[in-house]
Scaffold this active site. Structure first.
Site, mmCIF file in Angstrom:
data_model
loop_
_atom_site.group_PDB
_atom_site.id
_atom_site.type_symbol
_atom_site.label_atom_id
_atom_site.label_comp_id
_atom_site.label_asym_id
_atom_site.label_seq_id
_atom_site.Cartn_x
_atom_site.Cartn_y
_atom_site.Cartn_z
ATOM 1 N N GLU A 155 7.712 -0.629 -3.615
ATOM 2 C CA GLU A 155 7.280 -1.554 -5.309
ATOM 3 C C GLU A 155 5.817 -0.610 -5.976
ATOM 4 O O GLU A 155 5.269 0.641 -4.715
ATOM 5 C CB GLU A 155 6.131 -2.909 -5.056
ATOM 6 C CG GLU A 155 5.564 -2.261 -3.579
ATOM 7 C CD GLU A 155 4.872 -3.664 -2.863
ATOM 8 O OE1 GLU A 155 5.697 -4.501 -3.072
ATOM 9 O OE2 GLU A 155 3.748 -3.601 -2.631
ATOM 10 N N CYS A 207 -0.234 1.518 -9.925
ATOM 11 C CA CYS A 207 -0.307 2.350 -8.255
ATOM 12 C C CYS A 207 0.777 2.005 -7.896
ATOM 13 O O CYS A 207 1.451 1.698 -8.166
ATOM 14 C CB CYS A 207 -0.879 0.919 -8.219
ATOM 15 S SG CYS A 207 -1.300 0.595 -6.248
ATOM 16 N N CYS A 215 4.830 0.776 5.988
ATOM 17 C CA CYS A 215 3.415 1.568 6.104
ATOM 18 C C CYS A 215 3.096 1.568 8.408
ATOM 19 O O CYS A 215 3.557 0.337 8.614
ATOM 20 C CB CYS A 215 2.350 1.899 5.867
ATOM 21 S SG CYS A 215 1.001 2.107 6.427
ATOM 22 N N CYS A 263 -2.579 -2.810 9.148
ATOM 23 C CA CYS A 263 -3.871 -3.269 9.250
ATOM 24 C C CYS A 263 -3.383 -4.815 9.100
ATOM 25 O O CYS A 263 -1.929 -5.040 8.296
ATOM 26 C CB CYS A 263 -4.180 -2.928 7.834
ATOM 27 S SG CYS A 263 -4.494 -1.280 7.318
ATOM 28 N N CYS A 294 -2.308 -7.000 5.670
ATOM 29 C CA CYS A 294 -1.632 -6.588 4.906
ATOM 30 C C CYS A 294 -0.302 -6.743 4.992
ATOM 31 O O CYS A 294 0.067 -7.099 6.647
ATOM 32 C CB CYS A 294 -1.480 -4.555 4.686
ATOM 33 S SG CYS A 294 -0.659 -3.793 3.985
ATOM 34 N N CYS A 325 -1.400 -5.133 -1.910
ATOM 35 C CA CYS A 325 -0.454 -3.616 -1.577
ATOM 36 C C CYS A 325 0.572 -4.504 0.167
ATOM 37 O O CYS A 325 0.469 -4.724 0.405
ATOM 38 C CB CYS A 325 -1.427 -2.696 -0.429
ATOM 39 S SG CYS A 325 -0.844 -1.736 0.790
HETATM 40 S S1 SF4 Z 1 -3.299 -1.771 3.610
HETATM 41 FE FE1 SF4 Z 1 -0.997 -1.855 4.660
HETATM 42 S S2 SF4 Z 1 -0.612 -0.203 3.269
HETATM 43 FE FE2 SF4 Z 1 -2.354 -0.119 3.476
HETATM 44 S S3 SF4 Z 1 -3.143 1.414 5.323
HETATM 45 FE FE3 SF4 Z 1 -2.924 -0.722 5.673
HETATM 46 S S4 SF4 Z 1 -1.301 -1.095 6.231
HETATM 47 FE FE4 SF4 Z 1 -0.470 0.336 5.527
#
Ligand code: SF4
Length: 352
Positions: A90, A103, A110, A114, A117, A332
């Site tokens: 995206e 962006c 990923c 996190c 997220c 994100c």
């Molecule tokens: S916020 Fe999401 S995309 Fe960004 S580094 Fe952490 S897990 Fe990865």
């Protein structure tokens, strides 16, 4: 077959030399790839047909396919794109009074996980190539209205840019090359979750803006919500920020997503003012965008205001970022999740 858009200018010069062609060929092809945004080799009409035929034997021009676009009531435009291997990414266009920011995602998924997220929750597929990173810019340009121009690019979408260091650096090369996309270094921001070695390298390799997603003031809390902190704890991260070379009037942007009762106390705010002492920075407070299944809640407006006031009183520049696109899950990694959820019920073209 290789994708021609996977070559930076210096790499194209090398490729043309290896093919026994004159250096001006590299200029011509590069111009068609990134400036005129040709989508196939035959579109490069001022290049001799015989040379185009030769190129076509080993190369093609690949892009990304936009699957759907969704506009938020605040004007934020998000688009979901399909890569050649079926991965989806995206990108988001964010209009503000004096700028239009794109962006971009730097990875499909990923690996950093996190906890706040949605991308982190859905796992890692792979790094994006230069062609795909550039493809996000080209796709966004194709959606602009007459007279609109992208002014800023932030590498803040899905993925950790510094975990895809080589391609991100080559992408910055194409973004800032006057014969490529022609952006000023000052208009490009790389946002990291805190990969300390990558931050140190970036400071040497590229004169771009740095943003760091900090989100906590103690190792205990940060490791809980951002597992990468166990590898690069806060002392190391803050040390890397203190020694990051800042040219001209540049600041480091500290991103802080406010999570109710997790990192939003006044004690956190006070600790943050002490932690950032000596770092030329501005602080972006970001209201959390809850997503289905999220373990956290958004801090109240009152709590966010009180938190911001402590930072302001501490002498920092503080911005409370509007959570742009909240009605279409713009944060994100959240678009893809929504897309996949809806696509399981609807045809792809109807999903937006
Ligand atoms: S916020 Fe999401 S995309 Fe960004 S580094 Fe952490 S897990 Fe990865």
């Amino acid at each position: 077959m290789k994708n021609l858009r996977d070559f930076t200018h210096p790499e194209l010069v090398g490729l043309m030399a290896a093919m026994g062609e004159k250096p001006y060929r590299a200029e011509q092809v590069y111009n068609w790839l990134f400036h005129r945004r040709a989508d196939r080799i035959d579109a490069m009409t001022d290049i001799a047909k015989s040379f185009r035929e030769r190129l076509k034997k080993d190369f093609y021009i690949g892009g990304i396919k936009i699957l759907g676009v969704k506009k938020s009531s605040d004007g934020t435009g998000k688009f979901l794109s399909l890569l050649e291997d079926g991965s989806k990414i995206e990108s988001v266009l964010i209009p503000e009074t004096d700028r239009l920011t794109l962006c971009v995602s730097t990875q499909a998924g990923c690996a950093l996980g996190c906890r706040f997220c949605m991308t982190g929750a859905s796992g890692f597929t792979r790094d994006l190539t230069l062609a795909e990173l550039a493809g996000e810019v080209i796709a966004a340009i194709s959606m602009l209205d007459e007279g609109e121009r992208i002014t800023n690019v932030v590498l803040m979408g899905m993925g950790e840019p510094l975990a895809n260091y080589g391609n991100v650096l080559r992408f910055i090369n194409v973004l800032t090359d006057g014969k490529g996309f022609g952006f000023s270094h000052n208009r490009i921001t790389v946002s990291t979750a805190g990969l300390v070695p990558g931050i140190r390298r970036l400071g040497i390799d590229a004169n771009v803006n740095l943003a760091v997603s900090l989100n906590a003031t103690t190792d205990g809390t940060r490791s809980r919500i951002m597992p990468i902190n166990r590898k690069y704890p806060m002392d190391d991260l803050i040390g890397a920020l203190k020694s990051y070379p800042l040219h001209g009037k540049k600041n480091i942007t500290i991103e802080y997503v406010l999570l109710k009762d997790v990192n939003d106390t006044l004690e956190d705010a006070r600790r943050l003012t002490r932690l950032l002492k000596g770092i030329r920075c501005k602080i972006n407070l970001i209201p959390f965008n809850p997503f289905p299944g999220a373990a956290y809640e958004r801090s109240s407006d009152e709590r966010a205001a009180a938190f911001g006031k402590v930072l302001l009183d501490g002498g920092y520049n503080v911005f409370t970022r509007q959570s742009k696109g909240a009605d279409i899950l713009a944060a994100c990694g959240q678009l893809r999740g929504r897309y996949e959820e809806e696509a399981s019920k609807e045809k792809p073209d109807d999903a937006f």
